[in-house]
Design an enzyme around this catalytic site. Structure first.
Site, mmCIF file in Angstrom:
data_model
loop_
_atom_site.group_PDB
_atom_site.id
_atom_site.type_symbol
_atom_site.label_atom_id
_atom_site.label_comp_id
_atom_site.label_asym_id
_atom_site.label_seq_id
_atom_site.Cartn_x
_atom_site.Cartn_y
_atom_site.Cartn_z
ATOM 1 N N ASN A 21 38.320 -26.145 64.481
ATOM 2 C CA ASN A 21 37.355 -25.112 64.138
ATOM 3 C C ASN A 21 36.758 -24.412 65.351
ATOM 4 O O ASN A 21 36.351 -23.250 65.273
ATOM 5 C CB ASN A 21 36.241 -25.768 63.313
ATOM 6 N N LEU A 41 29.974 -22.827 60.692
ATOM 7 C CA LEU A 41 30.943 -23.290 59.705
ATOM 8 C C LEU A 41 31.339 -24.744 59.931
ATOM 9 O O LEU A 41 31.571 -25.490 58.975
ATOM 10 C CB LEU A 41 32.197 -22.414 59.744
ATOM 11 N N THR A 94 27.508 -16.035 61.366
ATOM 12 C CA THR A 94 27.398 -17.123 62.342
ATOM 13 C C THR A 94 27.036 -16.514 63.697
ATOM 14 O O THR A 94 27.008 -15.293 63.861
ATOM 15 C CB THR A 94 28.730 -17.892 62.480
ATOM 16 N N TYR A 124 41.088 -11.194 70.157
ATOM 17 C CA TYR A 124 40.735 -12.157 69.110
ATOM 18 C C TYR A 124 41.800 -12.203 68.014
ATOM 19 O O TYR A 124 42.288 -13.291 67.671
ATOM 20 C CB TYR A 124 39.357 -11.844 68.527
ATOM 21 N N LYS A 184 44.320 -15.467 67.058
ATOM 22 C CA LYS A 184 44.414 -16.081 65.740
ATOM 23 C C LYS A 184 45.812 -15.932 65.142
ATOM 24 O O LYS A 184 46.270 -16.801 64.379
ATOM 25 C CB LYS A 184 43.353 -15.493 64.808
ATOM 26 N N ASP A 239 35.296 -31.084 74.431
ATOM 27 C CA ASP A 239 35.436 -29.720 74.927
ATOM 28 C C ASP A 239 36.922 -29.388 74.854
ATOM 29 O O ASP A 239 37.728 -29.955 75.592
ATOM 30 C CB ASP A 239 34.935 -29.628 76.366
#
Length: 289
Positions: free
Chosen positions: A133, A67, A247, A214, A218, A107
């Site tokens: 991103n 992406l 992805t 995860y 987020k 990084d």
């Protein structure tokens, strides 16, 4: 400051022992029922006195693939001067050459790397748009999700280091440059799995997702988005849900192409000073938190 949009969406990657570094951070199964009446789609607004993208410098973290790469391609085409941020300098250079962009080693887990990237952009003239991103997901060796019964503090810490602390580290380093911009924009790539509304709704695809770290990371990104937007009302700072995009993050199991997934990132990277802020959006509009 624009209204705070109350958003959400499903999205989702699996999680666990194998670390998958991504040039994308979105995931989420598009197609869950939209909660509480979504508003109008956010519209890209030209910057004052310029065509959209004209004289705009944009940095995208994790942009050598997925992406991030597609977002860079689209913004280069829109006239942005794009910096491809990449942990691997050689991969970043190759991606930038292919795109007609510039590369910078970055990084998000390393202070020195981020500070050096900020110095590079400062020397080159500054920054208008930041797209956070870069992100990772944790998976078991067989590709499964690390659920609540198997999750450990160490596993969670590793994931948060990139997905959450990385966002803070990059923001801290680049805020001085963004504050000098006439129309600063920040896009934080989140996930529909960050939506508490969706995850707790039995009829939502996100409800069945068993992963913990995860979605939690987020959800933290969403909170960072709102609090930074309140602290810097002159900036347009929003979180986006790309949808369940094929992805490396999900072993290309996603149901969308990167072209489809990048749509909302590209759109929100081009909002003008009167555009939304402190919101959470997918390609169809605002999402519930």
């Amino acid at each position: 400051m624009a209204h705070l949009h109350r958003p959400a969406s499903p999205s989702g990657p699996g999680s666990a022992r194998r670390v998958i570094h991504r040039g994308t951070a979105g995931g989420g199964r598009a197609g869950a029922a939209r909660a509480g009446g979504a508003g109008r789609r956010p519209r890209a607004v030209p910057r004052p006195g310029a065509e959209p993208g004209d004289m705009t410098t944009t940095l995208i973290t994790g942009a050598n693939k997925g992406l991030g790469f597609e977002t860079a391609r689209r913004l280069v085409a829109a006239g942005h001067t794009v910096y491809v941020g990449s942990r691997d300098a050689a991969r970043g250079r190759r991606a930038a050459e292919e795109l007609g962009a510039r590369s910078v080693r970055l990084d998000v887990t390393d202070d020195d790397s981020v500070d050096a990237a900020a110095e590079t952009l400062a020397a080159d003239g500054g920054l208008d748009v930041l797209v956070n991103n870069a992100g990772i997901e944790r998976r078991t060796p067989d590709g499964g999700v690390l659920d609540a019964a198997r999750l450990t503090a160490d596993e969670t810490r590793l994931l948060f280091e990139t997905n959450v602390f990385g966002v803070v580290r990059v923001l801290h380093a680049f805020l001085p440059l963004l504050q000098r911009s006439a129309a600063p924009v920040v896009v934080n790539v989140s996930s529909g799995l960050a939506s508490l509304s969706r995850v707790t709704a039995p009829d939502s695809p996100a409800h069945a997702y068993p992963g913990v770290a995860y979605p939690a990371s987020k959800a933290a990104v969403n909170m960072l988005t709102v609090q930074y937007a309140k602290a810097f009302p002159a900036m347009r700072i929003n979180a986006v849900e790309p949808g369940y995009t094929a992805t490396d993050l999900n072993r290309h199991a996603g149901t969308q192409t990167v072209e489809e997934g990048a749509e909302i990132i590209v759109r929100m990277a081009q909002v003008g000073p009167e555009g939304p802020t402190a919101g959470f959006f997918d390609a169809a509009g605002p999402l519930p938190w």
